[in-house]
Design an enzyme around this catalytic site. Structure first.
Site, PDB file in Angstrom:
ATOM      1  N   HIS A  75      -9.606 -28.384 -24.801  1.00  0.00           N
ATOM      2  CA  HIS A  75      -9.860 -27.050 -25.363  1.00  0.00           C
ATOM      3  C   HIS A  75     -10.412 -27.200 -26.770  1.00  0.00           C
ATOM      4  O   HIS A  75      -9.973 -28.051 -27.538  1.00  0.00           O
ATOM      5  CB  HIS A  75      -8.605 -26.172 -25.356  1.00  0.00           C
ATOM      6  CG  HIS A  75      -7.401 -26.807 -25.960  1.00  0.00           C
ATOM      7  ND1 HIS A  75      -6.639 -27.740 -25.298  1.00  0.00           N
ATOM      8  CD2 HIS A  75      -6.811 -26.646 -27.179  1.00  0.00           C
ATOM      9  CE1 HIS A  75      -5.647 -28.121 -26.075  1.00  0.00           C
ATOM     10  NE2 HIS A  75      -5.728 -27.476 -27.234  1.00  0.00           N
TER      11      HIS A  75
ATOM     12  N   HIS B  45     -10.753 -25.327 -30.230  1.00  0.00           N
ATOM     13  CA  HIS B  45     -10.289 -24.212 -31.068  1.00  0.00           C
ATOM     14  C   HIS B  45     -11.473 -23.724 -31.901  1.00  0.00           C
ATOM     15  O   HIS B  45     -12.166 -24.536 -32.537  1.00  0.00           O
ATOM     16  CB  HIS B  45      -9.225 -24.669 -32.067  1.00  0.00           C
ATOM     17  CG  HIS B  45      -7.925 -25.107 -31.480  1.00  0.00           C
ATOM     18  ND1 HIS B  45      -6.814 -24.300 -31.448  1.00  0.00           N
ATOM     19  CD2 HIS B  45      -7.534 -26.278 -30.919  1.00  0.00           C
ATOM     20  CE1 HIS B  45      -5.799 -24.961 -30.907  1.00  0.00           C
ATOM     21  NE2 HIS B  45      -6.206 -26.167 -30.581  1.00  0.00           N
TER      22      HIS B  45
ATOM     23  N   ASP C 230      -6.134 -17.421 -28.716  1.00  0.00           N
ATOM     24  CA  ASP C 230      -4.942 -18.252 -28.839  1.00  0.00           C
ATOM     25  C   ASP C 230      -3.719 -17.350 -28.976  1.00  0.00           C
ATOM     26  O   ASP C 230      -3.742 -16.369 -29.712  1.00  0.00           O
ATOM     27  CB  ASP C 230      -5.069 -19.191 -30.050  1.00  0.00           C
ATOM     28  CG  ASP C 230      -4.077 -20.324 -29.998  1.00  0.00           C
ATOM     29  OD1 ASP C 230      -4.488 -21.483 -29.787  1.00  0.00           O
ATOM     30  OD2 ASP C 230      -2.861 -20.063 -30.152  1.00  0.00           O
TER      31      ASP C 230
ATOM     32  N   GLY D 267      -2.378 -34.482 -32.244  1.00  0.00           N
ATOM     33  CA  GLY D 267      -1.756 -33.160 -32.320  1.00  0.00           C
ATOM     34  C   GLY D 267      -2.006 -32.283 -31.108  1.00  0.00           C
ATOM     35  O   GLY D 267      -1.822 -31.070 -31.159  1.00  0.00           O
TER      36      GLY D 267
ATOM     37  N   CYS E 157      -1.261 -27.341 -14.494  1.00  0.00           N
ATOM     38  CA  CYS E 157      -1.858 -27.176 -15.824  1.00  0.00           C
ATOM     39  C   CYS E 157      -1.945 -25.698 -16.206  1.00  0.00           C
ATOM     40  O   CYS E 157      -2.551 -24.896 -15.492  1.00  0.00           O
ATOM     41  CB  CYS E 157      -3.251 -27.813 -15.841  1.00  0.00           C
ATOM     42  SG  CYS E 157      -4.174 -27.430 -17.335  1.00  0.00           S
TER      43      CYS E 157
ATOM     44  N   HIS F 298     -10.728 -29.348 -14.738  1.00  0.00           N
ATOM     45  CA  HIS F 298      -9.633 -29.970 -15.485  1.00  0.00           C
ATOM     46  C   HIS F 298     -10.078 -31.310 -16.058  1.00  0.00           C
ATOM     47  O   HIS F 298     -10.288 -32.274 -15.328  1.00  0.00           O
ATOM     48  CB  HIS F 298      -8.394 -30.168 -14.610  1.00  0.00           C
ATOM     49  CG  HIS F 298      -7.237 -30.724 -15.389  1.00  0.00           C
ATOM     50  ND1 HIS F 298      -6.453 -29.935 -16.202  1.00  0.00           N
ATOM     51  CD2 HIS F 298      -6.775 -31.987 -15.535  1.00  0.00           C
ATOM     52  CE1 HIS F 298      -5.540 -30.681 -16.786  1.00  0.00           C
ATOM     53  NE2 HIS F 298      -5.720 -31.946 -16.407  1.00  0.00           N
TER      54      HIS F 298
HETATM   55  P1  AMP Z   1      -3.319 -27.969 -29.106  1.00  0.00           P
HETATM   56  O1  AMP Z   1      -2.205 -28.241 -30.053  1.00  0.00           O
HETATM   57  O2  AMP Z   1      -4.671 -28.318 -29.657  1.00  0.00           O
HETATM   58  O3  AMP Z   1      -3.058 -28.559 -27.737  1.00  0.00           O
HETATM   59  O4  AMP Z   1      -3.381 -26.409 -28.974  1.00  0.00           O
HETATM   60  C1  AMP Z   1      -2.868 -25.692 -27.899  1.00  0.00           C
HETATM   61  C2  AMP Z   1      -3.035 -24.243 -28.266  1.00  0.00           C
HETATM   62  O5  AMP Z   1      -2.849 -23.484 -27.095  1.00  0.00           O
HETATM   63  C3  AMP Z   1      -2.042 -23.746 -29.306  1.00  0.00           C
HETATM   64  O6  AMP Z   1      -2.753 -23.238 -30.440  1.00  0.00           O
HETATM   65  C4  AMP Z   1      -1.263 -22.651 -28.570  1.00  0.00           C
HETATM   66  O7  AMP Z   1      -0.946 -21.558 -29.386  1.00  0.00           O
HETATM   67  C5  AMP Z   1      -2.230 -22.275 -27.454  1.00  0.00           C
HETATM   68  N1  AMP Z   1      -1.614 -21.741 -26.256  1.00  0.00           N
HETATM   69  C6  AMP Z   1      -0.594 -22.273 -25.556  1.00  0.00           C
HETATM   70  N2  AMP Z   1      -0.298 -21.502 -24.489  1.00  0.00           N
HETATM   71  C7  AMP Z   1      -1.161 -20.453 -24.524  1.00  0.00           C
HETATM   72  C8  AMP Z   1      -1.352 -19.301 -23.699  1.00  0.00           C
HETATM   73  N3  AMP Z   1      -0.626 -19.074 -22.619  1.00  0.00           N
HETATM   74  N4  AMP Z   1      -2.344 -18.436 -24.041  1.00  0.00           N
HETATM   75  C9  AMP Z   1      -3.100 -18.656 -25.131  1.00  0.00           C
HETATM   76  N5  AMP Z   1      -2.969 -19.730 -25.950  1.00  0.00           N
HETATM   77  C10 AMP Z   1      -2.006 -20.609 -25.653  1.00  0.00           C
END
Ligand code: AMP
Length: 118
Positions: free
Chosen positions: A105, A107, A32, A98, A6, A48
């Site tokens: 997580h 946002h 992000d 989505g 992960c 996790h």
């Molecule tokens: P979701 O679509 O809600 O699963 O959002 C996943 C988020 O994780 C997206 O906004 C990505 O830009 C962000 N993301 C993916 N990989 C990384 C990373 N290595 N560091 C920071 N953010 C990330």
């Protein structure tokens, strides 16, 4: 507790670099990598949990801590104060919700508009 495959478990463990916003024993917050808004960071549990779909009564305290932390970090990261400012909290869940990264997580987005999304 941790999934070796992960990406967010690896970020929380410091194995993949991130721009840290906050850390304690249970939670990790970081910017992000592809922000939708002038302020956009994610708060994750270090444990996790794949998504909100797996959350149950045993996670009430943990989820409460995330939600109580969000307003403080939002202000610290530059969101303007309520009510003229404010922020948006989004928790994408599952494919139809989505969700792209399969580690729970939250946002937190804010700052002056327009935003890239929304
Ligand atoms: P979701 O679509 O809600 O699963 O959002 C996943 C988020 O994780 C997206 O906004 C990505 O830009 C962000 N993301 C993916 N990989 C990384 C990373 N290595 N560091 C920071 N953010 C990330």
């Amino acid at each position: 507790m941790h999934d070796p495959n992960c990406i967010f478990c690896k970020i929380a463990a410091g194995q993949i670099p991130s721009k840290k916003v906050y850390e304690d024993e249970d939670l990790y917050a970081f910017h992000d990598i592809a922000p939708w808004a002038p302020v956009h960071f994610l708060i994750i549990p270090k444990q996790h949990i794949a998504s909100m779909a797996q959350v149950g009564a045993q996670h009430e305290a943990l989820l409460g801590r995330i939600m109580a932390l969000a307003p403080r970090l939002a202000l610290e990261q530059g969101c303007n104060p309520y009510p003229e400012g404010g922020f948006r909290i989004v928790v994408n869940t599952g494919a139809e919700g989505g969700q792209e990264v399969q580690h729970l997580h939250v946002h937190v987005m804010g700052g002056p508009r327009p935003w890239l999304k929304g």
